[in-house]
Enzyme design. Structure first.
Site, PDB file in Angstrom:
ATOM      1  N   GLY A  81      -8.129  14.411 -12.280  1.00  0.00           N
ATOM      2  CA  GLY A  81      -9.473  14.522 -12.812  1.00  0.00           C
ATOM      3  C   GLY A  81     -10.310  15.333 -11.858  1.00  0.00           C
ATOM      4  N   ASP A 193      -0.010   9.578  -3.309  1.00  0.00           N
ATOM      5  CA  ASP A 193      -0.410  10.985  -3.333  1.00  0.00           C
ATOM      6  C   ASP A 193      -0.927  11.388  -1.953  1.00  0.00           C
ATOM      7  OD1 ASP A 193      -0.746  13.489  -4.450  1.00  0.00           O
ATOM      8  OD2 ASP A 193      -2.732  13.062  -5.260  1.00  0.00           O
TER       9      ASP A 193
END
Lengths: 802, 177
Positions: A81, A193
């Site tokens: 996003g 991540d």
């Protein structure tokens, strides 16, 4: 409008011409190069389209506010996003936050439920190095967002470079990151991540990890998918391949960060996602840590390129590679273990990752020969007697006369089956023999407990003869049966061996778990002493040699040796404990303490005709200890004993015998008897080639043959052999492995011997850069010293003779 | 038609069907996510033997395009709501300045480009539908990175020009921003 196909090549030529030029000169150039006004018009149209693309591509529309938050600007965007810098009025003043607007692929009920649950967990994370989650909500378009503490900081690698931070300072920062990740892991949250852009350093020098756990939002349900969230350059193979993730995935991510911090590069270069998937599918290794170093990289670390190369070799390279292993179980078992390793490095203690590359005498080899079972064929009596010995150990099976009779019948049948004269269809190998034995056993032994003890004996023989998969399956069956019957001793015994086999096969987490369970179970009241000793030995040995070295393990091995003596265990079981203790001591560099234990073992083995292989292995250790401590003369007859013994017990193709030759030859070479060394190795070379079949097993054969050639001034032969060695190792062992360094060294010597100094130089430089930082023992130092003096000699000499 | 294409395509359609059903809740496709999952399935088809990786990558790229188009077409006839938009992520933004393009328009433009210059379409497929880097595309097409960059710049200019024309003709909003 004109038709493009009529002018296709011209169109491209003119387009390319114009894009090469500054905008102001384009029209004039176009007019000169093209006389057709319509074609010119078309070129301009395409140029305009292209320009609009280039200039506008990265500007995305964004709303003025989301919920109560006013957007100041975009901070970044990715698969997850967009992240905005936002502000909100609170108590009369505007406070700044980072707001992450998520793009879920499916925003259904299940997702929302999951989102709410994850948010609760994340909100509980309170750590000085983790950005705090402060608020969540849903945008007017129904997209979920997270509001986090805004860190006005610089990305980790940029911060370090700007401060020209040294390698140790970088490692200190990295250790802080490990602590933060470890804290989250203890709270059952994975990051998934981890990459340099997710680590910021604030103006006050505080490390802050961003984006904890948010990648999990992108995994709808339990179905494994490749999250759009992964960053190809840093994602772990299991994430790329859609396999289950674990703490080890974060260890991989930390390894990638460490890679960038140390070398300034990325472990997989600038690969796209598909290229990374392709690499992951083929289990390809990352780029070498020292592959992309430049003098700028070195400068940003306050050092010179040459020095940086040295520093990043050895331990640091080993640590990074261990983090970036393809299989999760090959990496550090936890982030804590990684953090500990970094601290050990910083305090100049030896690191564990390197010990895995300890080349001499792999444990695999020794395990295989523990019971000295004759492999191959021929020595049928020895085979059967060996299985019989294991059988006799199971004393319960012989408590009653009837059982003894049954057992005798069974053994007799096995003899007959094993003997080709009796069956016509020979059982040629130990594994065959054991397999038949296992399948026939239930026909002779009916009592479940007796059956189990017979199966245990056979399964242990399978293990000893190297049929690991079959042994593992057999032990699993026994374990189940023992569990049902509540037979704790059989259960523990099966656990011990399953754990040992799994560790040996590289399944460390499962193996260590079983061995640790077995160790606990073996403390139960009434447990036979043999099992207590076995459990201790296997547990401590595997912990100590799989990256979890502690002094407690050494104490356990010592205790096992003592218990074996006190409780009158069979010599073979007592020997096992002693053997592992001595081997462990040798690997810890305490060979002077190990030698008397090995010598004592020889007396234990003396009475056991079946322990020939074990005795030979012990001779091999003693010879190696003598030789590596500088007493090559004393080692010669012992090497011969070991070699002859292995040939006798294993046959002419014995890997154990071959294992002795390189060091035996080295001893000869160092005693100025290099001619004999050449002869010894040349004779065995065809056997070695056949046995190892192109693998790097015992590649020291080539190395020491090349060295013997050098010592006898046969430089051309030395060159050929050294080049073969280098070709064999390249791509199969880590670039910083000592075997590669030694190969470069001997090649440089071979070339220098032919006065091809210019060609020799890069090889001696490569040898120095690998051997100097990795030399740990006095023996290893003899090679590094040799490399250094050759390097000095070559650099001092004119290269004009080339 | 490539014989491998015929062999692989039906299998991929099957896989894609399941993926798209999952995606259907969102009207915006995430090509890198979907497409790379397809790619993964493709490389893990161990029964398939590919002559070489160049062939394999080019084939995979054109398969991805075909599947996205098929899906867009099906959705188009279902919903009659103006088609499926393809979201453009970081790596793919160059194709248009609008945050998304209509998959069918893009495909039509590619069909036209194919007639002019099939090689450029291979290149666009590799970069757009498979998400390879310029370096990788150069390796796959046996050329240099600078050639790839030059050709790509021309191709995307051409495609953008072509897509603008379409939007103008259909009266749709042109949003170059």
């Amino acid at each position: 409008m004109i038709r493009d196909e009529a002018h296709w090549h011209e169109l491209q030529r003119l387009f390319a011409l114009c894009t090469e030029l500054p905008e102001t000169e384009r029209l004039a150039a176009l007019n000169r190069a093209c006389s057709d006004p319509k074609l010119r018009e078309r070129v301009v149209a395409l140029l305009t389209a292209s320009e609009r693309l280039e200039s506008a591509a990265h500007v995305a529309p964004h709303p003025a506010s989301i919920g109560p938050y006013r957007i100041i600007r975009e901070l970044g965007a990715g698969g997850l996003g967009v992240v905005y810098l936002v502000e909100r009025l609170a108590d009369g003043s505007w406070l700044r936050f980072a707001l992450k607007l998520l793009v879920p692929s499916v925003a259904d009920e299940a997702f929302m439920e999951r989102f709410r649950r994850e948010v609760q967990t994340l909100a509980a994370l309170e750590h000085p190095n983790i950005t705090r989650l402060l608020d969540t909500g849903w945008s007017s378009e129904g997209r979920p967002y997270l509001v986090m503490e805004f860190v006005d900081g610089v990305q980790l690698d940029a911060f370090c470079d700007a401060a020209r931070m040294s390698i140790p300072s970088r490692l200190n920062l990295f250790a802080q990151i490990c602590d933060a990740v470890s804290y989250a892991h203890r709270n059952m949250i994975l990051h998934l991540d981890l990459k340099p852009s997710n680590v910021l350093v604030s103006a006050t020098g505080i490390v802050k990890l961003l984006d904890f756990g948010t990648s999990k939002f992108m995994h709808p349900g339990i179905e494994a998918t490749i999250a759009t969230a992964v960053t190809p350059a840093y994602a772990s193979p299991e994430q790329l391949l859609g396999r289950p993730v674990s703490a080890a995935s974060d260890v991989f991510g930390l390894g990638a960060i460490l890679f960038a911090l140390l070398s300034g590069g990325r472990p997989f270069g600038d690969s796209s996602l598909v290229a990374r998937i392709e690499r992951a599918t083929h289990e390809l290794d990352p780029e070498p840590l020292r592959g992309t170093l430049t003098s700028e990289t070195a400068e940003a670390r306050g050092t010179t390129l040459m020095r940086l190369r040295q520093v990043l070799g050895g331990d640091l390279e080993a640590i990074v590679s261990k983090c970036l292993c393809h299989r999760p179980q090959d990496r550090y078992a936890s982030v804590d273990a990684l953090g500990e390793e970094i601290r050990r490095y910083l305090s100049c203690e030896p690191v564990l990752a390197r010990r895995q590359t300890w080349r001499y005498r792999s444990t695999k080899f020794l395990r295989r020969h523990r019971l000295g079972l004759a492999l191959g064929s021929g020595v049928l009596a020895a085979i059967v007697a060996s299985a019989g010995f294991a059988w006799l150990q199971q004393q319960r099976a012989l408590r009653e006369a009837e059982r003894a009779v049954r057992t005798q019948t069974y053994m007799f049948r096995l003899f007959k089956m094993a003997n080709p004269e009796n069956t016509g269809k020979p059982v040629a190998t130990v594994p065959d023999f054991l397999r038949v034995g296992m399948s026939k056993l239930p026909a002779y032994i009916h009592d479940p407990a007796d059956l189990r003890s017979g199966q245990l004996a056979l399964a242990e023989s399978m293990f000893d003869s190297g049929s690991l998969d079959e042994a593992l399956a057999a032990f699993a069956t026994i374990k189940d049966s023992a569990k049902r019957a509540d037979a704790s001793a059989d259960f523990t015994e099966a656990e011990i061996f399953m754990g040992q086999i799994l560790c040996q096969q590289g399944h460390l987490p499962e193996g260590r778990k079983l061995l640790s369970d077995a160790f606990v179970d073996s403390q139960a009241q009434g447990m036979p002493w043999r099992l207590r000793v076995l459990a201790k030995v296997y547990y401590a040995w595997n912990e100590d040699n799989n990256g979890f070295r502690t002094d407690e393990n050494l104490s356990l091995l010592r205790a096992a040796v003592k218990e074996a003596e006190q409780h009158g265990l069979a010599p073979r079981d007592a020997a096992l404990a002693m053997y592992d203790l001595a081997m462990d001591l040798t690997m810890r560099g305490q060979s002077t303490n190990a030698k008397p234990i090995f010598e004592h073992l020889l007396t234990l083995y003396a009475d056991d005709p079946l322990a020939l292989c074990d005795r030979s292995a012990v001779y091999g250790w003693i010879a190696w200890i003598d030789h590596s401590n500088g007493d090559s003369a004393a080692s010669l007859p012992i090497f011969k004993k070991s070699y002859d013994g292995f040939i006798e017990c294993e046959g002419p193709d014995s890997p154990g015998a071959l294992d002795q030759l390189p060091y035996w030859a080295d001893a000869l070479t160092r005693l100025s008897r290099a001619n004999e060394a050449v002869q010894l190795l040349e004779n065995a070379m065809p056997t070695w080639r056949r046995v190892v079949g192109g693998s790097t097993d015992n590649s020291d054969m080539l190395m020491f043959l090349a060295r013997a050639y050098v010592a006898t001034a046969r430089f051309r032969d030395a060159e050929t052999t050294a080049r073969e060695l280098l070709a064999l190792l390249t791509g199969k062992v880590a670039a910083g492995d000592r075997t590669i360094g030694n190969a470069h060294l001997v090649l440089a010597e071979a070339l220098a011997g032919q006065e091809r100094n210019r060609e020799a130089l890069p090889h001696v430089d490569a040898a120095v850069s690998i051997l100097i930082p990795t030399a740990v023992s006095a023996y290893a130092h003899t090679f590094s010293d040799e490399a250094l003096s050759l390097q000095a000699r070559l650099h001092a000499m004119p290269t004009a003779t080339d | 038609m490539d014989p491998l294409f015929n062999l692989v395509y039906p299998r991929l359609r099957q896989i894609a069907g399941a993926l798209f059903r999952r995606e259907s809740a969102a009207s915006l496709l995430q090509p890198t996510g979907v497409v790379n999952e397809l790619f993964l399935k493709l490389v893990s088809q161990r029964t398939l033997q590919f002559d070489n990786r160049e062939h394999f990558f080019s084939l995979a790229a054109s398969l991805m395009r075909r599947i996205l188009v098929d899906h867009a077409r099906a959705a188009h006839s279902d919903k009659r709501d103006g088609g499926v938009r393809v979201a453009l992520d970081e790596e793919l933004v160059w194709i248009a300045t609008t945050p998304s393009v209509d998959m069918l328009d893009l495909d039509q433009a590619l069909v036209e480009l194919e007639q002019l210059d099939p090689r450029k379409v291979r290149l666009v497929e590799l970069r757009f539908f498979l998400g390879t880097t310029s370096d990788e595309a150069a390796e796959i097409l046996h050329t240099s990175k600078s050639t790839v960059d030059r050709e790509l710049r021309f191709a995307r200019g051409w495609l953008y020009d072509r897509l603008q024309t379409t939007e103008d003709l259909t009266g749709a909003r042109l949003d170059p921003r």
